[in-house]
Scaffold this motif. Sequence first.
Motif, short mmCIF file in Angstrom:
data_model
loop_
_atom_site.label_atom_id
_atom_site.label_comp_id
_atom_site.label_asym_id
_atom_site.label_seq_id
_atom_site.Cartn_x
_atom_site.Cartn_y
_atom_site.Cartn_z
N ASN A 149 0.52 -1.28 -0.03
CA ASN A 149 0.17 -0.25 -0.23
C ASN A 149 0.50 1.18 0.07
OD1 ASN A 149 -2.44 -1.01 0.37
ND2 ASN A 149 -3.06 -1.09 1.98
N ASN A 150 2.40 1.13 -0.18
CA ASN A 150 2.74 2.24 0.55
C ASN A 150 3.66 2.33 -1.89
OD1 ASN A 150 3.03 3.09 2.38
ND2 ASN A 150 3.53 1.62 3.11
N CYS A 151 4.12 1.05 -1.93
CA CYS A 151 4.91 1.38 -2.75
C CYS A 151 4.93 0.92 -4.20
CB CYS A 151 6.84 0.45 -2.52
SG CYS A 151 7.01 1.34 -1.05
N LYS A 152 5.67 1.08 -4.74
CA LYS A 152 4.93 -0.57 -6.59
C LYS A 152 6.95 -0.66 -6.74
CE LYS A 152 4.59 3.70 -9.44
NZ LYS A 152 3.35 4.27 -10.34
N LEU A 153 6.18 -1.47 -8.49
CA LEU A 153 7.95 -1.42 -9.18
C LEU A 153 9.14 -0.41 -10.03
CD1 LEU A 153 8.08 -5.54 -9.82
CD2 LEU A 153 9.53 -4.06 -8.14
N ALA A 154 9.42 0.79 -9.66
CA ALA A 154 9.81 1.63 -10.78
C ALA A 154 9.36 1.59 -11.70
CB ALA A 154 11.08 2.75 -9.81
N GLY A 155 10.34 0.64 -12.19
CA GLY A 155 9.80 -0.40 -13.68
C GLY A 155 10.77 1.07 -15.07
N SER A 156 11.90 0.67 -13.82
CA SER A 156 12.68 1.65 -14.41
C SER A 156 13.85 1.40 -15.15
CB SER A 156 13.96 3.32 -12.68
OG SER A 156 14.74 2.00 -12.06
N VAL A 157 15.51 2.14 -15.33
CA VAL A 157 16.69 1.25 -16.14
C VAL A 157 16.79 0.21 -15.38
CG1 VAL A 157 18.77 0.95 -16.37
CG2 VAL A 157 17.21 3.10 -17.47
N ASN A 158 17.05 0.24 -13.21
CA ASN A 158 17.14 -1.04 -12.29
C ASN A 158 15.49 -1.44 -12.48
OD1 ASN A 158 17.68 -2.33 -11.01
ND2 ASN A 158 19.13 -0.96 -9.48
N ARG A 159 15.52 -2.77 -12.60
CA ARG A 159 14.09 -3.15 -13.04
C ARG A 159 13.74 -3.04 -11.60
NH1 ARG A 159 13.09 -6.84 -17.95
NH2 ARG A 159 16.09 -7.09 -17.55
N HIS A 160 14.56 -3.56 -10.31
CA HIS A 160 13.94 -3.60 -9.04
C HIS A 160 14.13 -2.51 -8.36
CE1 HIS A 160 15.26 -7.77 -10.46
NE2 HIS A 160 16.46 -7.72 -11.02
N ASP A 161 14.31 -0.91 -9.07
CA ASP A 161 13.97 -0.35 -7.67
C ASP A 161 12.35 0.12 -7.31
OD1 ASP A 161 17.03 0.48 -7.90
OD2 ASP A 161 16.16 2.34 -9.78
N VAL A 162 12.09 0.41 -6.46
CA VAL A 162 10.93 0.95 -5.86
C VAL A 162 10.75 1.76 -5.22
CG1 VAL A 162 9.85 -0.23 -3.85
CG2 VAL A 162 10.67 -1.90 -4.66
N GLU A 163 9.48 3.07 -6.15
CA GLU A 163 9.17 3.91 -6.18
C GLU A 163 7.48 3.50 -4.88
OE1 GLU A 163 7.41 7.62 -8.52
OE2 GLU A 163 7.89 5.91 -9.46
N CYS A 164 8.05 4.98 -4.27
CA CYS A 164 7.03 4.87 -3.01
C CYS A 164 7.21 6.57 -2.66
CB CYS A 164 7.85 4.42 -1.46
SG CYS A 164 8.87 2.89 -1.83
N ARG A 165 5.35 6.22 -2.54
CA ARG A 165 4.36 7.77 -2.24
C ARG A 165 5.16 8.28 -0.93
NH1 ARG A 165 3.22 10.89 -5.59
NH2 ARG A 165 1.94 9.87 -7.05
N ALA A 166 5.72 9.41 -1.07
CA ALA A 166 5.81 10.28 0.09
C ALA A 166 4.42 10.01 0.92
CB ALA A 166 6.25 11.65 -0.46
N PRO A 167 5.16 10.06 2.86
CA PRO A 167 3.17 9.80 3.31
C PRO A 167 3.33 11.23 2.91
CG PRO A 167 5.43 8.61 3.92
CD PRO A 167 5.83 9.58 3.14
N GLY A 168 1.79 11.11 2.91
CA GLY A 168 0.80 12.54 3.08
C GLY A 168 0.94 13.38 2.07
N SER A 173 7.40 11.71 -4.63
CA SER A 173 7.50 10.40 -4.30
C SER A 173 9.24 9.93 -4.42
CB SER A 173 7.16 9.29 -5.35
OG SER A 173 7.88 9.31 -6.69
N TYR A 174 9.36 8.22 -3.66
CA TYR A 174 11.23 8.50 -3.12
C TYR A 174 11.16 6.99 -3.73
CZ TYR A 174 10.47 11.60 0.54
OH TYR A 174 9.97 13.02 1.30
N VAL A 175 12.02 6.97 -4.62
CA VAL A 175 12.97 6.04 -5.71
C VAL A 175 13.90 5.41 -4.73
CG1 VAL A 175 13.98 4.45 -7.45
CG2 VAL A 175 12.36 6.52 -7.95
N TYR A 176 13.69 3.95 -4.44
CA TYR A 176 14.97 3.60 -3.40
C TYR A 176 15.59 2.16 -4.37
CZ TYR A 176 12.82 5.54 0.47
OH TYR A 176 11.99 6.45 1.42
N SER A 177 16.82 2.31 -3.98
CA SER A 177 17.51 0.82 -4.95
C SER A 177 18.91 -0.14 -3.49
CB SER A 177 18.25 1.83 -5.66
OG SER A 177 17.93 2.33 -7.01
N GLY A 178 18.96 -0.54 -4.37
CA GLY A 178 19.85 -2.02 -3.29
C GLY A 178 20.04 -3.33 -3.89
N ASP A 179 20.48 -4.05 -3.41
CA ASP A 179 20.79 -5.62 -3.97
C ASP A 179 19.44 -6.43 -3.38
OD1 ASP A 179 23.60 -4.87 -3.91
OD2 ASP A 179 23.90 -5.08 -1.87
#
Length: 205
Positions: A149-168, A173-179
Amino acid sequence: MKALPYSLLVAAALLSGCASSGSATSSDSTVNWYNPLSYHWSSALPWNWFGSSLTATEQGVGGVGSTTAMSESAISDGLDGNYKLRQGMRSENGEVVAFWQALDEGQVKLQISGRSSVERIDVMDSAIAAQDGSKIGDAFSDKFSKAFNNCKLAGSVNRHDVECRAPGSQHLSYVYSGDWHGPDGLMPSDDVLKSWKLSKIIWQR
């Protein structure tokens, strides 16, 4: 008793020297007089002494938002002249869309997209904070406990990035990256996400 008049004379001489600088002409080849009209007085303000003070808010980033024209001068003014700008083009849904990149020391810190006016701003500059204090490099767990209910896959070049709507927020929105070693199209688990880092702040109209 003579010290006071002497100090006044020195002060007067200094002031007269400063005042006379405005009357210098271009024919004076020995002195490069300072032109106050070419100076950006905003850079002298105390809050600009320590670098960027721009913030990503519901209205945009700094002075760049939905009413800002997609022109170099308008974007530069909105970013307080803090960056060097370069323009690019890309194809999007069969249309050619212009974008501007804001660079600092050769690195892309922002990307501004839109047609006649700004529609989206991608922020990669750790000097720019979001309105809730979030910055590039923050951990996912600093803001979220779960992706549902907060995030979705970002669909960026790095297909594992996650995009989350900033609270309120409706525009940030914020994109998070990692292993992540799981399959494409699968959201990483919350346990994996908690150590991922904020890699991009997005403002969208």
